[in-house]
Design a protein around this motif. Sequence first.
Motif, short mmCIF file in Angstrom:
data_model
loop_
_atom_site.label_atom_id
_atom_site.label_comp_id
_atom_site.label_asym_id
_atom_site.label_seq_id
_atom_site.Cartn_x
_atom_site.Cartn_y
_atom_site.Cartn_z
N LEU A 130 0.83 -1.21 0.00
CA LEU A 130 0.00 0.00 0.00
C LEU A 130 0.86 1.26 0.00
N PHE A 131 1.93 1.25 0.77
CA PHE A 131 2.83 2.40 0.84
C PHE A 131 3.48 2.66 -0.51
N SER B 271 1.49 6.54 -6.95
CA SER B 271 0.36 7.39 -7.32
C SER B 271 0.69 8.87 -7.15
N ILE B 272 1.32 9.21 -6.06
CA ILE B 272 1.67 10.61 -5.79
C ILE B 272 2.67 11.12 -6.83
N ALA C 60 0.93 4.04 -2.91
CA ALA C 60 0.65 5.45 -2.64
C ALA C 60 1.77 6.34 -3.18
#
Length: 61
Positions: A47-48, A54-55, A51
């Motif tokens: 998940l990290f 995505s950022i 993220a």
Amino acid sequence: MSQKIRNTVKSVASAFLGVQSNKNREKDFTEGKFSHFVIIGLLGVILFIGALISIVSLVLN
């Protein structure tokens, strides 16, 4: 979600952030299941990384 899994998630999140107390860490080693920590830890890392990807892709567009 069962209380045991909730405690494991909370413990893994605290370890990721580096705020896990020594008392809780010792409790994890005596009461927690290793497989639960590994699975939740891997999910947290995935998940990290997702993220972060995505950022970065939002910023670069």
